[in-house]
Design a protein around this motif. Structure first.
Motif, PDB file in Angstrom:
ATOM      1  N   THR A 245      45.952  36.467  39.574  1.00 52.65           N
ATOM      2  CA  THR A 245      46.026  35.679  38.723  1.00 52.65           C
ATOM      3  C   THR A 245      47.226  35.542  37.682  1.00 52.65           C
ATOM      4  O   THR A 245      47.463  34.542  36.932  1.00 52.65           O
TER       5      THR A 245
ATOM      6  N   TYR B 176      43.032  29.172  41.821  1.00 54.62           N
ATOM      7  CA  TYR B 176      42.599  30.651  42.450  1.00 54.62           C
ATOM      8  C   TYR B 176      41.301  30.500  43.043  1.00 54.62           C
ATOM      9  O   TYR B 176      40.922  31.604  43.427  1.00 54.62           O
TER      10      TYR B 176
ATOM     11  N   ASN C 262      46.940  30.113  36.243  1.00 55.80           N
ATOM     12  CA  ASN C 262      46.023  30.108  37.676  1.00 55.80           C
ATOM     13  C   ASN C 262      44.579  29.441  37.159  1.00 55.80           C
ATOM     14  O   ASN C 262      43.748  30.124  36.692  1.00 55.80           O
TER      15      ASN C 262
END
Length: 380
Positions: A151, A272, A231
């Motif tokens: 991330t 994500y 993310n």
């Protein structure tokens, strides 16, 4: 000029006699000196200094008029001295010499040095290493898959691993606190210099929102270099799909508009919670970014352009040919993913056309099967 000599010169401005002298218990001479100094000063000048020396809370602030550092050196020279103090022994080693990762953890702010190398600017570096491992059959593809799914983005995976595992504390050392504690008069100049001389990097949306929106610092307008790698889960992007006015991301973009003198800005957006299928409402999320004022380099990093048809206008890909105030950079399409726990597979993208509709599939390299888009209903 060596950093040690710079620090000693800065101290010498505040303490002309480097030899320590014991302060006398009799304060009559000190009071007499202040009386003579006030008599020599013009009344108007004395009133102006007294008004400036009183803070918001009513506490007196010593203007350090007896210090040659403030009396003889203009602010431009003082800023040059501060800039030399921030020079560290590791600046030559890493790509971002003064990059500092900022994140909020356990109730307080933590800043750590960015340890990204110049090669990490290649957005396909991770998958290139995985290509060599896949062809040779040697290497830990699961470890590199974890880095690919980080991330923190594909550019700062080294920084994330360094924060997760034990790291050398000396690399993160700064002189921020020691300089800010010299005196109240120096404090605002030091903080302004920190914001002007360093690149601030945020790799999680919670810390960025808290820093710029929830509890912003009054020194944020002095920021010059900013890097955001966000993310986000899809529910943070959902307001941009339906043009909802209220969104935490919109609040962050609005806060960035108050930084009127940004020199460089890089914003990396990703999602994500959709695995290999990654598509964000590019047109909606970037509409407000056109209002940001960036003097030199403004780069927007987006997910790869996948052959996924979307009927919702805001879900369409951002037109790279448009007149945008920023440079659009896209990450290369994924070709490795962990569809089965513990097993990383190589795949290719395939498009099947039936009638007037085209559907995108993932074709695995080892098996003769296709993986359809599990979120197909979201875009049709």
């Amino acid at each position: 000029m060596a950093i040690g000599s710079v620090k000693s010169r800065v101290r010498s401005f505040f303490r002309p006699g480097l030899a320590k002298r014991r302060r006398s218990s009799n304060t009559s001479s000190e009071c007499e000196h202040k009386k003579i100094k006030n008599e020599l000063m013009a009344p108007a000048q004395t009133d102006a200094i007294n008004n400036a020396a009183v803070g918001i809370d009513g506490v007196g602030l010593d203007m350090q008029l007896a210090s040659p550092f403030f009396r003889n050196l203009p602010i431009e020279i003082r800023r040059m001295i501060y800039n030399l103090v921030w020079t560290g022994p590791y600046d030559h080693k890493y790509h971002a010499g003064r990059g500092r990762h900022i994140h909020f953890q356990n109730g307080h702010w933590i800043n750590a040095r960015c340890v990204m190398y110049e090669d990490d600017e290649d957005l396909d570096l991770l998958q290139k290493n995985m290509d060599s491992m896949h062809s040779s059959g040697k290497g830990d593809l699961v470890m590199w898959q974890r880095r690919l799914a980080s991330t923190w983005g594909c550019r700062h995976w080294r920084c994330e691993e360094r924060m997760q595992y034990e790291r050398r504390k000396s690399v993160d050392h700064t002189d921020f606190m020691s300089m800010m504690l010299v005196c109240k008069r120096m404090f605002p100049e030091v903080v302004e210099s920190i914001f002007e001389s360093h690149q601030f990097l945020f790799n999680d949306f919670f810390s960025a929102h808290r820093f710029f929106v929830y509890n912003p610092s009054p020194y944020i307008p002095y920021m010059r270099h900013l890097d955001l790698s966000l993310n986000l889960p899809f529910h943070e992007y959902a307001p941009f799909v339906i043009d909802a006015p209220k969104s935490r991301v919109r609040e962050l973009w609005k806060a960035l508009e108050r930084i009127s003198c940004l020199h460089t800005l890089r914003i990396s957006l990703d999602i994500y919670d959709r695995g290999a299928w990654r598509k964000i409402p590019e047109r909606g999320v970037t509409e407000q970014l056109r209002n940001l004022k960036v003097l030199k380099d403004f780069t927007l990093e987006l997910p790869p352009s996948l052959p996924i048809k979307a009927d919702i206008p805001n879900m369409h890909n951002l037109d790279a040919q448009g007149e945008e105030p920023f440079t659009v950079v896209r990450r290369p399409p994924l070709r490795y993913w962990q569809f089965t726990p513990g097993q990383v597979e190589r795949f290719t993208w395939d498009t099947h056309t039936k009638g007037q509709q085209s559907h995108c599939f993932i074709t695995l390299a080892r098996e003769a099967r296709n993986v359809p888009n599990p979120y197909l209903l979201d875009f049709f």
